[in-house]
Design an enzyme around this catalytic site. Sequence first.
Site, PDB file in Angstrom:
ATOM      1  N   THR A 123      14.755  24.898  12.806  1.00 23.14           N
ATOM      2  CA  THR A 123      14.054  25.498  11.673  1.00 23.14           C
ATOM      3  C   THR A 123      13.665  26.956  11.939  1.00 23.14           C
ATOM      4  O   THR A 123      13.468  27.341  13.100  1.00 23.14           O
ATOM      5  CB  THR A 123      12.767  24.677  11.386  1.00 23.14           C
ATOM      6  OG1 THR A 123      11.915  25.409  10.521  1.00 23.14           O
ATOM      7  CG2 THR A 123      11.978  24.381  12.660  1.00 23.14           C
ATOM      8  N   ASP A 124      13.491  27.715  10.879  1.00 21.38           N
ATOM      9  CA  ASP A 124      12.993  29.097  11.023  1.00 21.38           C
ATOM     10  C   ASP A 124      11.511  29.111  11.421  1.00 21.38           C
ATOM     11  O   ASP A 124      10.977  30.145  11.806  1.00 21.38           O
ATOM     12  CB  ASP A 124      13.208  29.893   9.727  1.00 21.38           C
ATOM     13  CG  ASP A 124      12.488  29.307   8.507  1.00 21.38           C
ATOM     14  OD1 ASP A 124      11.861  28.230   8.625  1.00 21.38           O
ATOM     15  OD2 ASP A 124      12.558  29.935   7.430  1.00 21.38           O
ATOM     16  N   GLU A 125      10.843  27.931  11.330  1.00 25.12           N
ATOM     17  CA  GLU A 125       9.402  27.892  11.625  1.00 25.12           C
ATOM     18  C   GLU A 125       9.106  28.128  13.102  1.00 25.12           C
ATOM     19  O   GLU A 125       7.968  28.413  13.467  1.00 25.12           O
ATOM     20  CB  GLU A 125       8.807  26.566  11.138  1.00 25.12           C
ATOM     21  CG  GLU A 125       9.038  26.372   9.656  1.00 25.12           C
ATOM     22  CD  GLU A 125       8.249  25.238   9.010  1.00 25.12           C
ATOM     23  OE1 GLU A 125       7.208  24.843   9.541  1.00 25.12           O
ATOM     24  OE2 GLU A 125       8.704  24.756   7.956  1.00 25.12           O
ATOM     25  N   TYR A 150       4.419  20.667  14.461  1.00 21.64           N
ATOM     26  CA  TYR A 150       5.833  20.481  14.087  1.00 21.64           C
ATOM     27  C   TYR A 150       6.698  21.592  14.663  1.00 21.64           C
ATOM     28  O   TYR A 150       7.672  21.335  15.372  1.00 21.64           O
ATOM     29  CB  TYR A 150       5.975  20.438  12.554  1.00 21.64           C
ATOM     30  CG  TYR A 150       7.409  20.634  12.076  1.00 21.64           C
ATOM     31  CD1 TYR A 150       8.395  19.685  12.361  1.00 21.64           C
ATOM     32  CD2 TYR A 150       7.789  21.791  11.374  1.00 21.64           C
ATOM     33  CE1 TYR A 150       9.711  19.868  11.954  1.00 21.64           C
ATOM     34  CE2 TYR A 150       9.098  21.979  10.964  1.00 21.64           C
ATOM     35  CZ  TYR A 150      10.059  21.023  11.258  1.00 21.64           C
ATOM     36  OH  TYR A 150      11.363  21.216  10.857  1.00 21.64           O
TER      37      TYR A 150
HETATM   38  P1  NAD Z   1      13.565  13.922   7.093  1.00 18.28           P
HETATM   39  O1  NAD Z   1      12.159  13.721   7.547  1.00 18.28           O
HETATM   40  O2  NAD Z   1      13.904  13.785   5.660  1.00 18.28           O
HETATM   41  O3  NAD Z   1      14.531  12.933   7.896  1.00 18.28           O
HETATM   42  C1  NAD Z   1      14.400  12.672   9.245  1.00 18.28           C
HETATM   43  C2  NAD Z   1      15.250  11.458   9.582  1.00 18.28           C
HETATM   44  O4  NAD Z   1      15.147  11.222  10.995  1.00 18.28           O
HETATM   45  C3  NAD Z   1      14.772  10.169   8.891  1.00 18.28           C
HETATM   46  O5  NAD Z   1      15.873   9.468   8.371  1.00 18.28           O
HETATM   47  C4  NAD Z   1      14.097   9.383  10.007  1.00 18.28           C
HETATM   48  O6  NAD Z   1      14.170   7.979   9.834  1.00 18.28           O
HETATM   49  C5  NAD Z   1      14.913   9.844  11.217  1.00 18.28           C
HETATM   50  N1  NAD Z   1      14.161   9.705  12.473  1.00 18.28           N
HETATM   51  C6  NAD Z   1      12.887  10.120  12.718  1.00 18.28           C
HETATM   52  N2  NAD Z   1      12.538   9.798  13.979  1.00 18.28           N
HETATM   53  C7  NAD Z   1      13.631   9.208  14.545  1.00 18.28           C
HETATM   54  C8  NAD Z   1      13.891   8.664  15.831  1.00 18.28           C
HETATM   55  N3  NAD Z   1      12.958   8.670  16.792  1.00 18.28           N
HETATM   56  N4  NAD Z   1      15.113   8.141  16.080  1.00 18.28           N
HETATM   57  C9  NAD Z   1      16.060   8.106  15.091  1.00 18.28           C
HETATM   58  N5  NAD Z   1      15.856   8.589  13.864  1.00 18.28           N
HETATM   59  C10 NAD Z   1      14.658   9.132  13.591  1.00 18.28           C
HETATM   60  O7  NAD Z   1      13.957  15.359   7.647  1.00 18.28           O
HETATM   61  P2  NAD Z   1      14.918  16.459   7.018  1.00 18.28           P
HETATM   62  O8  NAD Z   1      14.149  17.279   6.071  1.00 18.28           O
HETATM   63  O9  NAD Z   1      16.187  15.821   6.574  1.00 18.28           O
HETATM   64  O10 NAD Z   1      15.195  17.356   8.304  1.00 18.28           O
HETATM   65  C11 NAD Z   1      16.318  17.107   9.147  1.00 18.28           C
HETATM   66  C12 NAD Z   1      16.326  18.119  10.270  1.00 18.28           C
HETATM   67  O11 NAD Z   1      16.367  19.428   9.746  1.00 18.28           O
HETATM   68  C13 NAD Z   1      15.075  18.052  11.157  1.00 18.28           C
HETATM   69  O12 NAD Z   1      15.470  18.247  12.486  1.00 18.28           O
HETATM   70  C14 NAD Z   1      14.232  19.211  10.671  1.00 18.28           C
HETATM   71  O13 NAD Z   1      13.420  19.723  11.709  1.00 18.28           O
HETATM   72  C15 NAD Z   1      15.308  20.204  10.272  1.00 18.28           C
HETATM   73  N6  NAD Z   1      14.916  21.158   9.235  1.00 18.28           N
HETATM   74  C16 NAD Z   1      14.479  20.714   8.027  1.00 18.28           C
HETATM   75  C17 NAD Z   1      14.135  21.627   7.030  1.00 18.28           C
HETATM   76  C18 NAD Z   1      13.708  21.193   5.656  1.00 18.28           C
HETATM   77  O14 NAD Z   1      13.416  22.051   4.819  1.00 18.28           O
HETATM   78  N7  NAD Z   1      13.689  19.909   5.344  1.00 18.28           N
HETATM   79  C19 NAD Z   1      14.222  22.999   7.285  1.00 18.28           C
HETATM   80  C20 NAD Z   1      14.653  23.420   8.555  1.00 18.28           C
HETATM   81  C21 NAD Z   1      15.007  22.488   9.509  1.00 18.28           C
HETATM   82  P1  TYD Z   2       6.487  22.231   2.671  1.00 16.40           P
HETATM   83  O1  TYD Z   2       7.415  21.785   1.614  1.00 16.40           O
HETATM   84  O2  TYD Z   2       5.560  21.247   3.287  1.00 16.40           O
HETATM   85  O3  TYD Z   2       7.368  22.959   3.790  1.00 16.40           O
HETATM   86  P2  TYD Z   2       6.901  23.842   5.068  1.00 16.40           P
HETATM   87  O4  TYD Z   2       5.470  23.623   5.323  1.00 16.40           O
HETATM   88  O5  TYD Z   2       7.755  23.265   6.149  1.00 16.40           O
HETATM   89  O6  TYD Z   2       7.236  25.245   4.722  1.00 16.40           O
HETATM   90  O7  TYD Z   2       5.587  23.408   2.089  1.00 16.40           O
HETATM   91  C1  TYD Z   2       6.192  24.562   1.524  1.00 16.40           C
HETATM   92  C2  TYD Z   2       5.076  25.508   1.127  1.00 16.40           C
HETATM   93  O8  TYD Z   2       4.317  24.917   0.069  1.00 16.40           O
HETATM   94  C3  TYD Z   2       4.064  25.770   2.235  1.00 16.40           C
HETATM   95  O9  TYD Z   2       3.600  27.111   2.108  1.00 16.40           O
HETATM   96  C4  TYD Z   2       2.938  24.814   1.950  1.00 16.40           C
HETATM   97  C5  TYD Z   2       2.950  24.755   0.427  1.00 16.40           C
HETATM   98  N1  TYD Z   2       2.509  23.471  -0.166  1.00 16.40           N
HETATM   99  C6  TYD Z   2       1.566  23.475  -1.196  1.00 16.40           C
HETATM  100  O10 TYD Z   2       1.081  24.552  -1.644  1.00 16.40           O
HETATM  101  N2  TYD Z   2       1.203  22.282  -1.751  1.00 16.40           N
HETATM  102  C7  TYD Z   2       1.692  21.101  -1.300  1.00 16.40           C
HETATM  103  O11 TYD Z   2       1.278  20.032  -1.835  1.00 16.40           O
HETATM  104  C8  TYD Z   2       2.676  21.104  -0.247  1.00 16.40           C
HETATM  105  C9  TYD Z   2       3.261  19.838   0.259  1.00 16.40           C
HETATM  106  C10 TYD Z   2       3.051  22.325   0.282  1.00 16.40           C
END
Ligand code: NAD
Ligand code: TYD
Length: 338
Positions: A123-125, A150
């Site tokens: 992630t960019d975080e 996280y």
């Molecule tokens: P998500 O929470 O929707 O899915 C995570 C999946 O991992 C789930 O299916 C869960 O059951 C599985 N999981 C969790 N713990 C596990 C374990 N111990 N063993 C096996 N499986 C396990 O997450 P997402 O949004 O699809 O994110 C996927 C990846 O992308 C993550 O690594 C996250 O850090 C990264 N990422 C997500 C975002 C975003 O905006 N969603 C942005 C940047 C990076």
């Molecule tokens: P989120 O979707 O949780 O992603 P991340 O924290 O990983 O960026 O949140 C996106 C942005 O929205 C973040 O600035 C937090 C804000 N946010 C709200 O304002 N209200 C909400 O209920 C949630 C879940 C997030």
Amino acid sequence: MKLLVTGGAGFIGSNFILYWIKNHPEDKIVNLDKLTYAGNLENLTSIQNNPQYTFIKGDICDLGLVDKVMEGIDIVVHFAAESHVDRSILNPSDFVLTNVVGTQVLLDASLKKKIKKFHHISTDEVFGSLELNDMNKFTERTNYSPRSPYSASKAASDHLVRSYFHTYDLPTTITNCSNNFGPYQFPEKLIPLAITNLLENKKVPVYGDGLYIRDWLYVEDHARAIDLVIQKGKVGETYLAGGMTEDVSNLDLIKKILNIMGKDESYIEYVKDRPGHDRKYSVDWSKIKNELGWEPKYDFEIGLQKTIDWYKQNVEWWKKIKSGEYQNYYQKQYGAAI
Ligand code: NAD
Ligand code: TYD
């Protein structure tokens, strides 16, 4: 090729599997997922009987299982993680276990089995927060400065991945992408939470002043970026992927959603801010563009419209989620506010 996808029942992992099967039908995919609250096999019903696809329920921290699952695998694509910042504030320990220890277990098994490539999704975080008026963007050279449990756990996992490349020559690549959105996203994240609340005629909780900025990436564009990095990325390298060319605050984003959904601003509810809330993320994706020819196909407004349409057409999918464990989480996170 035989791929091991971890976390393939989650939001991005399931979109990636659907994308991969469509674009590489000759490949085999094994999906290893623990099915935490965020894992949902309904995302994959369209391919559950596809002979190229196998699902294994299990934990990436389970060394014995991971060793077995890794048999015959060419490429590992590692999505599995605890992924929600607010949950990491409520309970950090699962984040360290899955994101850090789980990644190390996978790296060890990949090394033992001499897999051809380990691709890590991050992630960019990990780069921390920009000031609102800072026009700089995160690049592959930005120092790590994670500020939530996280992002700290994801940063640790990135360091481990790089250490296995430098120390043991494990062929690794990493993508650090911005906030994804699109179909099958669990409605705890801002965009699906806003859309589904509005579909239920509820208000949208906006943290603090709402002037926080995220870089938004449509999930299918992200899947394509990962594909390119797996096929053409240079081993040992990191690539950033983002979707935006201009800053959009959370408040602007919510107003766009309200507008598309025909609701007025009375549906905005300001709630207490997230502790340590990162002000701004902004991603420079010129490296992946210049070196691999990737750029987002979906403009932000089009991606939003497609996402809103998907949630409108898949009410059963999110209603089931919102009626389960989710309610306890929602109560803990938002209390009586909405
Ligand atoms: P998500 O929470 O929707 O899915 C995570 C999946 O991992 C789930 O299916 C869960 O059951 C599985 N999981 C969790 N713990 C596990 C374990 N111990 N063993 C096996 N499986 C396990 O997450 P997402 O949004 O699809 O994110 C996927 C990846 O992308 C993550 O690594 C996250 O850090 C990264 N990422 C997500 C975002 C975003 O905006 N969603 C942005 C940047 C990076
Ligand atoms: P989120 O979707 O949780 O992603 P991340 O924290 O990983 O960026 O949140 C996106 C942005 O929205 C973040 O600035 C937090 C804000 N946010 C709200 O304002 N209200 C909400 O209920 C949630 C879940 C997030």
